[in-house]
Design an enzyme around this catalytic site. Structure first.
Site, short mmCIF file in Angstrom:
data_model
loop_
_atom_site.label_atom_id
_atom_site.label_comp_id
_atom_site.label_asym_id
_atom_site.label_seq_id
_atom_site.Cartn_x
_atom_site.Cartn_y
_atom_site.Cartn_z
N GLU A 55 88.65 3.19 39.46
CA GLU A 55 89.05 4.00 40.61
C GLU A 55 90.50 3.77 41.03
OE1 GLU A 55 86.44 1.97 40.44
OE2 GLU A 55 84.72 3.32 40.40
N PHE A 80 83.57 3.46 46.92
CA PHE A 80 84.54 3.12 45.87
C PHE A 80 85.82 3.94 46.03
CE2 PHE A 80 80.25 2.81 43.75
CZ PHE A 80 80.07 1.48 44.11
#
Lengths: 311, 270
Positions: A55, A80
């Protein structure tokens, strides 16, 4: 009244945007079937980037795409998307103020089975803390579709909070979505509840309950959690004796904080329905969690009664 | 060729003079990492890259990103030397309201492509730019300078995998391998060696050079045009060209005395 899944509406709207604007690109961190970016991938494979389970790189990579004029949507679970990539959103995207929309799905407690690691209860607070960041939490399909378009058209960064559950359409058909505008969804003169996202539906239900008790509850939808003008929020409290906020988020740094800051010095009682300073947990159903963390329509109604008693 | 090399070496000296001037004496500044990168940055800005100082936003320009954003002084020196902004700005580095922040800010300073300074971001941003340029069918190249201390950041390796996955042959990373991080030698901390083997294992084309040999730098940058992603592992000396600062961790972000300042400028005289 249509009932729609907000992730699906998001995914479909992104595809429609992609057809209209060749600069729209999507990035995904291996959760495309949850975020529904898979629809964009199928429609525009050249403009879809599968960033795998990374991410941080995804957020900075999106900044790079934005620097070449692309309108980037990055997708992951809300925890996330905002937490794992916080520093990248802050520095790669936020400081230069780039047109990147961070899309966080399964927000709040809506990922009921996966437990605290996957339940984003502080995402609004951390995104709101970023200077210049716009934070939007749509409550239904029409608002989601409009918010996606508004995010793409907005030159700076946006955090789009997406709830996983299905919700009935409640947005008035003549309502034009404008970033930063809270509005009255249901009239009432005794108390007002400010709600966002899933809590809008519970607030409407609470208003219905309270009608039977002779309490007229005004329901205000606050789809933009930043920016929102203090004066607009204050104006929406005109005439009422008590104020309640309702959010599926920790009590620290979300809608309750926004409203309390806006009303500082006001003097009327304020009650906040929110997750207290605790973590989520796994449950067999979403409803179990909503009940456990005291976020039900009944909890909102009770908060209204308490606030009115203090008035 | 010899004339080109001599020209670039002269420019590199000019950039180092500007770096010393930017810091001044009695004030902190990232002298070491700016000087280790000075020859690499010079070869890019004054040789390899297609840029237009009068039109910093030219869509077909080549891009340079300083992922090790604390080396901003060398980039500011190059941009000033090229006329992206008036040279007098160099005397206002890190002062209130200056376009020259402690780390590069694209909103404030013409010629800066990305906001860097939180280590590990720049390579990812460069990947995104490279992908965006390719979508638009542009032939521009993207150069990104990374530090060897920065190799400890996990995001570097996320980006390394992304560049390979998306076959970003318009991307060139240059590793300023000066062997020192803020608190001392890299080998005594998370030893990121062997660099070349790691990058090769991640699917990159690797070229290793002496990062202060202008002929080798120019050759490597030309060789990097032949497919990629390519990383140029440039072996450098932290503080290069400033005798008292060379290989001296104290000058990662150190303070020069007035005597040291004058000594540095004298040694770099044109």
């Amino acid at each position: 009244m249509a009932v729609q899944n907000l992730s699906e509406v998001y995914g479909r709207t992104l595809v429609a945007l992609g057809a209209e604007n060749p600069n729209v690109v999507a990035l995904e961190a291996d959760l495309g079937k949850s975020t529904m970016s898979c629809l964009f991938e199928a429609a525009y494979p050249q403009r879809h980037f599968e960033m795998s389970i990374a991410e941080q790189n995804m957020a900075s990579f999106a900044a790079g795409l934005a620097l070449t004029g692309k309108i980037a949507f990055i997708n992951s679970f809300a925890v996330f998307a905002t937490g794992r990539a916080y520093d990248q959103i802050r520095t790669s995207i936020g400081i230069p103020g780039l047109n990147v929309t961070v899309v966080g799905t399964c927000a709040g407690l809506s990922d009921f089975g996966d437990g605290s690691t996957h339940q984003a209860i502080e995402d609004v607070a951390i995104m709101r803390a970023i200077p210049g960041m716009t934070v939007i939490e749509p409550c239904d399909g029409p608002e989601m579709a409009a918010a996606v378009r508004a995010a793409a058209a907005h030159p700076g960064p946006v955090y789009l909070r997406v709830h996983r559950a299905d919700w009935p359409d409640v947005t008035p058909s003549d309502r034009a979505f404008v970033i930063g505008q809270p509005y009255v969804l249901r009239q009432g003169s005794d108390a007002v509840v400010f709600a966002a996202g899933a809590m809008v539906h519970r607030a409407l239900e609470a208003a219905e309950t309270l009608t039977g008790e002779g309490i007229a509850l005004r329901v205000v939808n606050v789809p933009t959690l930043k920016p929102v003008k203090d004066a607009d929020l204050r104006a929406l409290t005109e005439g009422v004796r008590a104020i309640v906020t309702a959010e599926e988020h920790t009590i620290n740094g979300g809608l309750g904080s926004v409203v309390c800051l806006a009303l500082r010095g006001d003097g009327r009682p304020v009650e906040c329905v929110a997750i207290q300073d605790v973590w989520g947990q796994s449950a067999a159903s979403y409803g179990d969690l909503v009940g456990h963390y005291r976020l039900t329509a009944g909890d909102i109604a009770e908060a209204v009664r308490i606030a009115l008693r203090k008035a | 060729m010899d004339a080109t090399i001599a020209f670039l070496e002269g420019k590199a000296r000019a950039l180092r003079r500007k770096i010393v001037r930017e810091i001044g004496w009695g004030k902190k500044g990232h002298l070491g990492g700016s000087c280790s990168a000075a020859d690499l940055v010079t070869a890019l800005y004054f040789g390899k890259m297609r840029i237009d100082p009068r039109n910093p936003g030219w869509p077909d320009r080549d891009r340079f990103l300083l992922s090790k954003g604390h080396g901003a002084l060398v980039q500011y020196a190059a941009l000033a030397e090229l006329g992206f902004f008036p040279e007098a700005e160099l005397d206002r580095v890190k002062t209130l309201g200056s376009i020259l922040q402690g780390h590069p800010d694209r909103k404030l300073c013409p010629g800066i492509e990305a906001n860097t300074g939180s280590l590990g971001h720049g390579l990812s941003i460069a990947c995104g730019i490279a992908a965006g340029l390719r979508l638009d069918g542009r032939k521009s190249k993207v150069y990104v300078l990374v530090g060897d201390g920065e190799q400890s950041e996990g995001q570097i390796w996320e980006a390394a995998m992304a560049a390979k996955a998306f076959k970003l042959d318009n991307l060139v990373a240059i590793l300023d391998r000066n062997r020192l991080q803020a608190m001392g030698p890299i080998v005594e901390r998370f030893d990121s060696n062997p660099h070349a083997d790691k990058w090769a294992a991640f699917g990159w084309r690797v070229i290793e050079i002496d990062g202060h040999d202008m002929r080798q730098i120019v050759g490597a940058l030309d060789a990097a045009d032949q497919g990629g992603p390519t990383v140029i592992v440039a072996n450098t000396v932290k503080g290069k060209g400033i005798a008292f600062a060379e290989n001296n961790p104290a000058f990662h972000n150190g303070v020069m005395t007035k005597e040291q300042y004058e000594q540095a400028l004298a040694a770099l005289a044109a």
